[in-house]
Motif scaffolding. Sequence first.
Motif, PDB file in Angstrom:
ATOM      1  N   LEU A 109       0.818  -1.213   0.000  1.00  0.00           N
ATOM      2  CA  LEU A 109       0.000   0.000   0.000  1.00  0.00           C
ATOM      3  C   LEU A 109       0.850   1.260   0.000  1.00  0.00           C
ATOM      4  CD1 LEU A 109      -2.886  -0.924   2.448  1.00  0.00           C
ATOM      5  CD2 LEU A 109      -3.042  -0.588  -0.016  1.00  0.00           C
ATOM      6  N   PHE A 110       1.947   1.244   0.745  1.00  0.00           N
ATOM      7  CA  PHE A 110       2.758   2.454   0.868  1.00  0.00           C
ATOM      8  C   PHE A 110       3.788   2.616  -0.251  1.00  0.00           C
ATOM      9  CE2 PHE A 110       1.050   2.352   5.175  1.00  0.00           C
ATOM     10  CZ  PHE A 110       0.677   3.666   5.305  1.00  0.00           C
ATOM     11  N   GLU A 111       3.923   1.625  -1.136  1.00  0.00           N
ATOM     12  CA  GLU A 111       4.854   1.757  -2.273  1.00  0.00           C
ATOM     13  C   GLU A 111       4.376   2.812  -3.260  1.00  0.00           C
ATOM     14  OE1 GLU A 111       5.370  -2.010  -4.174  1.00  0.00           O
ATOM     15  OE2 GLU A 111       6.767  -2.716  -2.656  1.00  0.00           O
ATOM     16  N   ASN A 112       3.099   2.849  -3.527  1.00  0.00           N
ATOM     17  CA  ASN A 112       2.523   3.762  -4.505  1.00  0.00           C
ATOM     18  C   ASN A 112       2.252   5.113  -3.823  1.00  0.00           C
ATOM     19  OD1 ASN A 112       0.744   5.237  -6.140  1.00  0.00           O
ATOM     20  ND2 ASN A 112      -0.136   3.378  -7.009  1.00  0.00           N
ATOM     21  N   PRO A 113       2.877   6.197  -4.302  1.00  0.00           N
ATOM     22  CA  PRO A 113       2.690   7.510  -3.670  1.00  0.00           C
ATOM     23  C   PRO A 113       1.233   7.979  -3.643  1.00  0.00           C
ATOM     24  CG  PRO A 113       4.469   7.602  -5.271  1.00  0.00           C
ATOM     25  CD  PRO A 113       3.821   6.257  -5.403  1.00  0.00           C
ATOM     26  N   ASP A 114       0.467   7.675  -4.683  1.00  0.00           N
ATOM     27  CA  ASP A 114      -0.938   8.089  -4.714  1.00  0.00           C
ATOM     28  C   ASP A 114      -1.748   7.367  -3.647  1.00  0.00           C
ATOM     29  OD1 ASP A 114      -0.461   9.842  -6.817  1.00  0.00           O
ATOM     30  OD2 ASP A 114      -0.929   8.326  -8.338  1.00  0.00           O
ATOM     31  N   THR A 115      -1.486   6.083  -3.496  1.00  0.00           N
ATOM     32  CA  THR A 115      -2.184   5.304  -2.466  1.00  0.00           C
ATOM     33  C   THR A 115      -1.792   5.803  -1.083  1.00  0.00           C
ATOM     34  OG1 THR A 115      -2.141   3.383  -3.938  1.00  0.00           O
ATOM     35  CG2 THR A 115      -2.657   2.972  -1.627  1.00  0.00           C
ATOM     36  N   ARG A 116      -0.511   6.086  -0.901  1.00  0.00           N
ATOM     37  CA  ARG A 116      -0.028   6.595   0.390  1.00  0.00           C
ATOM     38  C   ARG A 116      -0.720   7.912   0.749  1.00  0.00           C
ATOM     39  NH1 ARG A 116       5.012   5.722   3.203  1.00  0.00           N
ATOM     40  NH2 ARG A 116       5.373   7.412   4.656  1.00  0.00           N
ATOM     41  N   LYS A 117      -0.829   8.816  -0.237  1.00  0.00           N
ATOM     42  CA  LYS A 117      -1.494  10.102  -0.001  1.00  0.00           C
ATOM     43  C   LYS A 117      -2.970   9.900   0.348  1.00  0.00           C
ATOM     44  CE  LYS A 117       1.561  12.777  -2.942  1.00  0.00           C
ATOM     45  NZ  LYS A 117       1.724  13.472  -4.223  1.00  0.00           N
ATOM     46  N   ALA A 118      -3.612   8.954  -0.318  1.00  0.00           N
ATOM     47  CA  ALA A 118      -5.021   8.677  -0.043  1.00  0.00           C
ATOM     48  C   ALA A 118      -5.196   8.132   1.377  1.00  0.00           C
ATOM     49  CB  ALA A 118      -5.578   7.683  -1.062  1.00  0.00           C
ATOM     50  N   ILE A 119      -4.276   7.281   1.813  1.00  0.00           N
ATOM     51  CA  ILE A 119      -4.337   6.734   3.172  1.00  0.00           C
ATOM     52  C   ILE A 119      -4.144   7.853   4.194  1.00  0.00           C
ATOM     53  CG2 ILE A 119      -3.163   5.231   4.838  1.00  0.00           C
ATOM     54  CD1 ILE A 119      -2.586   3.342   2.429  1.00  0.00           C
ATOM     55  N   VAL A 120      -3.181   8.724   3.943  1.00  0.00           N
ATOM     56  CA  VAL A 120      -2.936   9.839   4.858  1.00  0.00           C
ATOM     57  C   VAL A 120      -4.174  10.731   4.940  1.00  0.00           C
ATOM     58  CG1 VAL A 120      -1.579  11.944   5.193  1.00  0.00           C
ATOM     59  CG2 VAL A 120      -0.431   9.814   4.581  1.00  0.00           C
ATOM     60  N   LYS A 121      -4.799  10.996   3.810  1.00  0.00           N
ATOM     61  CA  LYS A 121      -6.000  11.827   3.783  1.00  0.00           C
ATOM     62  C   LYS A 121      -7.125  11.190   4.602  1.00  0.00           C
ATOM     63  CE  LYS A 121      -9.009  14.274   0.595  1.00  0.00           C
ATOM     64  NZ  LYS A 121      -9.322  14.551  -0.802  1.00  0.00           N
ATOM     65  N   LEU A 122      -7.302   9.875   4.473  1.00  0.00           N
ATOM     66  CA  LEU A 122      -8.330   9.172   5.234  1.00  0.00           C
ATOM     67  C   LEU A 122      -8.042   9.216   6.729  1.00  0.00           C
ATOM     68  CD1 LEU A 122      -8.862   6.052   2.950  1.00  0.00           C
ATOM     69  CD2 LEU A 122     -10.511   7.883   3.385  1.00  0.00           C
TER      70      LEU A 122
END
Length: 67
Positions: A44-57
Amino acid sequence: MSTIREKIRYATLSNDERVLRESGILSDSGNLTDVGRRVLADVLFENPDTRKAIVKLVEATLPKEKK
């Protein structure tokens, strides 16, 4: 030793489910193991877009600061 019931349940699993259980990602009951959780987090944290989405959530769940 496995019971007949356990053998029948195992036989009805999808190929994906079998691979995940045999590799140790999922337990015999189908839950994520400690290794499975670490692998999932790494992916999940490899992809920067996914990481940003997780942080936003996560930010949305934090208490709001009063100004």
